[in-house]
Write an enzyme that holds these catalytic residues in place. Structure first.
Site, PDB file in Angstrom:
ATOM      1  N   GLN A  21     -14.487   0.813  -5.549  1.00  0.00           N
ATOM      2  CA  GLN A  21     -13.850   0.918  -6.858  1.00  0.00           C
ATOM      3  C   GLN A  21     -14.773   0.598  -8.029  1.00  0.00           C
ATOM      4  O   GLN A  21     -14.520   1.035  -9.138  1.00  0.00           O
ATOM      5  CB  GLN A  21     -12.615   0.019  -6.882  1.00  0.00           C
ATOM      6  N   GLU A 161      -5.953  -5.968   3.269  1.00  0.00           N
ATOM      7  CA  GLU A 161      -4.646  -5.323   3.352  1.00  0.00           C
ATOM      8  C   GLU A 161      -4.498  -4.443   4.586  1.00  0.00           C
ATOM      9  O   GLU A 161      -4.409  -3.212   4.500  1.00  0.00           O
ATOM     10  CB  GLU A 161      -4.387  -4.521   2.067  1.00  0.00           C
TER      11      GLU A 161
HETATM   12  C1  FCB Z   1      -4.533  -3.545  -3.803  1.00  0.00           C
HETATM   13  C2  FCB Z   1      -5.929  -3.178  -3.370  1.00  0.00           C
HETATM   14  C3  FCB Z   1      -6.921  -3.067  -4.513  1.00  0.00           C
HETATM   15  C4  FCB Z   1      -6.288  -2.435  -5.726  1.00  0.00           C
HETATM   16  C5  FCB Z   1      -4.988  -3.110  -6.080  1.00  0.00           C
HETATM   17  C6  FCB Z   1      -4.315  -2.571  -7.310  1.00  0.00           C
HETATM   18  O1  FCB Z   1      -3.612  -3.068  -2.888  1.00  0.00           O
HETATM   19  O2  FCB Z   1      -6.444  -4.125  -2.470  1.00  0.00           O
HETATM   20  O3  FCB Z   1      -8.025  -2.359  -4.051  1.00  0.00           O
HETATM   21  O4  FCB Z   1      -6.122  -1.095  -5.515  1.00  0.00           O
HETATM   22  O5  FCB Z   1      -4.100  -3.009  -5.009  1.00  0.00           O
END
Ligand code: FCB
Length: 432
Positions: A21, A161
C-alpha cells in the site's frame, strides 16, 4: 473540566502501514499482476509508485518521530525477499534491515509484519494458501527473515488478518484470484491457521533472542439482526469465521470447523506471545442463502459511516478487546482507523475509540499499544487512492507528506500518554 484518559506507562503509540500500500513498484506479486488486467480498482487508479515509501522511509520515520510516535508497524514484502521459490534476494533483506534500523534510530519500536495480503507470483502459481505446502513455505521465509534481522526486531507479526485472504480471494471473489469456491476458501483458511503456528516456530528457532511473535486478527463485533434463531445462527457462523476460528485455534491448537473436522495442528497450540487486534466496525447479520448462510446488513440510514461505507461503532471495540484479552495474552492494537475526507471525523473516531480502549484497560484488559491505520494516505486495495485513511496526506504527483490536524492531535495524545481534558472536551463532551 473533564478528567484525562491516562494510559499505562510504556504504552506504545504509533501508526501502521503495509508494503504494497505504501512502498510502490511491488511488481512481483499477485496484486500487481491482477491490477495490470485493468478494471479491478474502483477509482481507476493503480498502486504504481504508491507513496514511494520504499525510497522515502527515512523521511517518513523522521516525520512520525516529530509527530510523537514511539512505535511503528510496517510489513516486509515477501515477493521482494524470495522472488523465486527458494531464491533469496539478500539486497532486499539488507533494505529491510536498514528500515528496521531507521525505525529504531527515530526512537520508535518496530512491529514487523511478514505477510500482509500479497503473495509472490511463484507462490500464487502453486495455488497460494490452498496448497497444503503453504504453511511450510511461508515458515521458511519467516525463518529466513528472523535469522537475518536477528535481535533487531522486538515484535514479529506473522499474518495480517487471516480471515480476509480466504474470504476476499475465494468467497466474495473481490480480491485476486477472484474465485467463488467454498472448498478452496476453507482449505486456505485451514492452511493460514496452520501457518500461524509454523511461522511462530520458525521465528523462535531462527531469531537470536526470543522475540514475541503473534498474529494480527481483524476482530469484528458481530451481532444478529434480530433475536430469531435463524439470525442468531447466522451471527454465530460469521463470528466463528471472523473471530473464534483463529482465536480458539491458537488457544487449543485445533483446526476446527468450518474448515473441516477437528484436526490438531502440531505447533499451533499457544503459538502466540500476544495478539494483534485490528478493529474497524461491527457487522450485523441475518440468515441468508447457501453457501455461507449469512447476509450482512447495511448500516442504518442514520448511522455514522466512513467513505468505505463502514459503520462507526466504537462500543464494538471494547467488546473485541475484552474478548481478545480473555485469552490471557497481551493485546496490541495493531490497526484502527477510518476512511474519510473529513479530518474532524477522523479525530472524533480516534478519541471515541481510545475511550473504549481505555474502558477495556480499566476493566482489566492488558492492552499495550495503539497503532493507527494509517500513517499516510495510500493505496486502499480495490478501493484505490480515493480512500483517505492517513493522518498524513500524500499529495498526488509530488507525493509530499502533509500532516493533517489529526496527526497533531495524535501527537498530543502520544506525548501526554493519554487523551487530554481539552481533547476530550472537544470531541467527546457532545456524546456523553
Ligand atoms: C485492513 C487492512 C489494511 C487496510 C485497512 C483499511 O483490513 O489490514 O491493509 O486496508 O483495512
Amino acid at each position: 473540566m473533564s478528567d484525562s484518559l491516562r494510559f499505562p506507562g510504556g504504552f506504545l503509540w504509533g501508526a501502521a502501514t503495509s508494503s504494497y500500500q505504501v512502498e510502490g513498484n511491488n511488481h512481483n506479486n499477485q496484486w500487481w499482476a491482477w491490477e495490470q488486467e485493468g478494471g479491478h480498482i474502483e477509482d481507476g487508479t493503480v498502486s504504481g509508485l504508491a507513496c514511494d515509501h520504499y525510497n522515502r522511509f527515512q523521511e517518513d520515520f523522521a516525520l512520525a518521530q516529530e509527530l510523537g510516535h514511539n512505535a511503528h508497524r510496517f510489513s516486509i514484502e515477501w515477493s521482494r525477499i524470495e522472488p523465486e521459490e527458494g531464491r533469496w534476494d539478500e539486497k532486499e533483506v539488507e533494505h529491510y534491515r536498514r528500515v528496521v534500523e531507521s525505525v529504531r534510530e527515530h526512537g520508535m519500536v518496530p512491529f514487523v509484519t511478514l505477510h500482509h495480503f500479497t503473495n509472490p507470483l511463484w507462490f500464487e502459481r502453486l495455488g497460494a494458501w490452498t496448497n497444503p505446502r503453504a504453511p511450510e513455505l511461508v515458515a521458511r521465509y519467516a525463518g529466513h527473515m528472523a535469522k537475518a534481522l536477528g535481535g533487531a526486531v522486538p515484535f514479529w507479526l506473522t499474518i495480517n488478518e487471516p480471515s480476509v485472504t480466504p474470504a476476499g480471494g475465494y468467497m466474495t471473489g473481490e480480491f485476486p484470484p477472484c474465485e467463488r469456491d467454498m472448498n478452496k476458501a476453507m482449505a486456505a483458511a485451514k492452511h493460514i491457521l496452520i501457518a500461524l503456528g509454523t511461522m511462530h516456530q520458525a521465528i523462535k528457532e531462527n531469531a537470536l533472542h526470543d522475540p514475541p511473535v503473534g498474529p494480527v486478527i481483524n476482530m469484528t463485533y458481530v451481532q444478529p439482526a434480530s433475536d430469531s434463531e435463524e439470525d442468531s445462527r447466522a451471527a454465530r457462523i460469521l463470528d466463528r469465521y471472523l473471530n473464534s476460528y483463529w482465536l480458539d485455534g491458537l488457544r487449543d491448537g485445533v483446526v476446527g470447523p468450518p474448515a473441516e473436522g477437528r484436526e490438531e495442528a502440531p505447533g499451533l497450540k499457544g503459538a502466540w506471545d500476544f495478539v494483534g487486534v485490528n478493529y474497524y466496525s461491527r457487522a450485523r447479520v441475518k440468515a441468508g442463502p447457501p453457501p455461507t448462510l449469512i447476509e450482512q446488513l447495511s448500516p442504518d440510514a442514520d448511522a455514522e459511516t466512513s467513505t468505505m461505507g463502514w459503520e462507526v461503532y466504537p462500543e464494538g471495540f471494547y467488546h473485541c478487546l475484552m474478548r481478545a484479552a480473555s485469552h490471557g495474552v497481551p493485546v496490541y492494537i495493531t490497526e484502527n482507523g477510518i476512511g474519510t475526507d473529513d479530518d474532524e471525523q477522523r479525530c472524533r473516531y480516534i478519541v471515541r475509540h481510545l475511550r473504549e480502549a481505555h474502558r477495556a484497560l480499566r476493566d482489566g484488559a492488558d492492552i499495550r499499544s495503539y497503532l493507527h491505520w494509517c500513517f499516510q494516505d495510500n493505496f486502499e486495495w480495490t478501493r484505490g487512492f480515493r480512500q483517505k485513511f492517513g493522518m498524513v496526506a500524500t499529495r498526488p504527483g509530488t507525493l509530499d507528506r502533509l500532516p493533517k490536524p489529526s496527526a497533531y492531535m495524535f501527537r498530543d495524545i502520544a506525548r501526554e500518554n493519554g487523551v487530554t481534558p481539552e481533547i476530550i472536551e472537544r470531541y467527546l463532551e457532545s456524546d456523553r
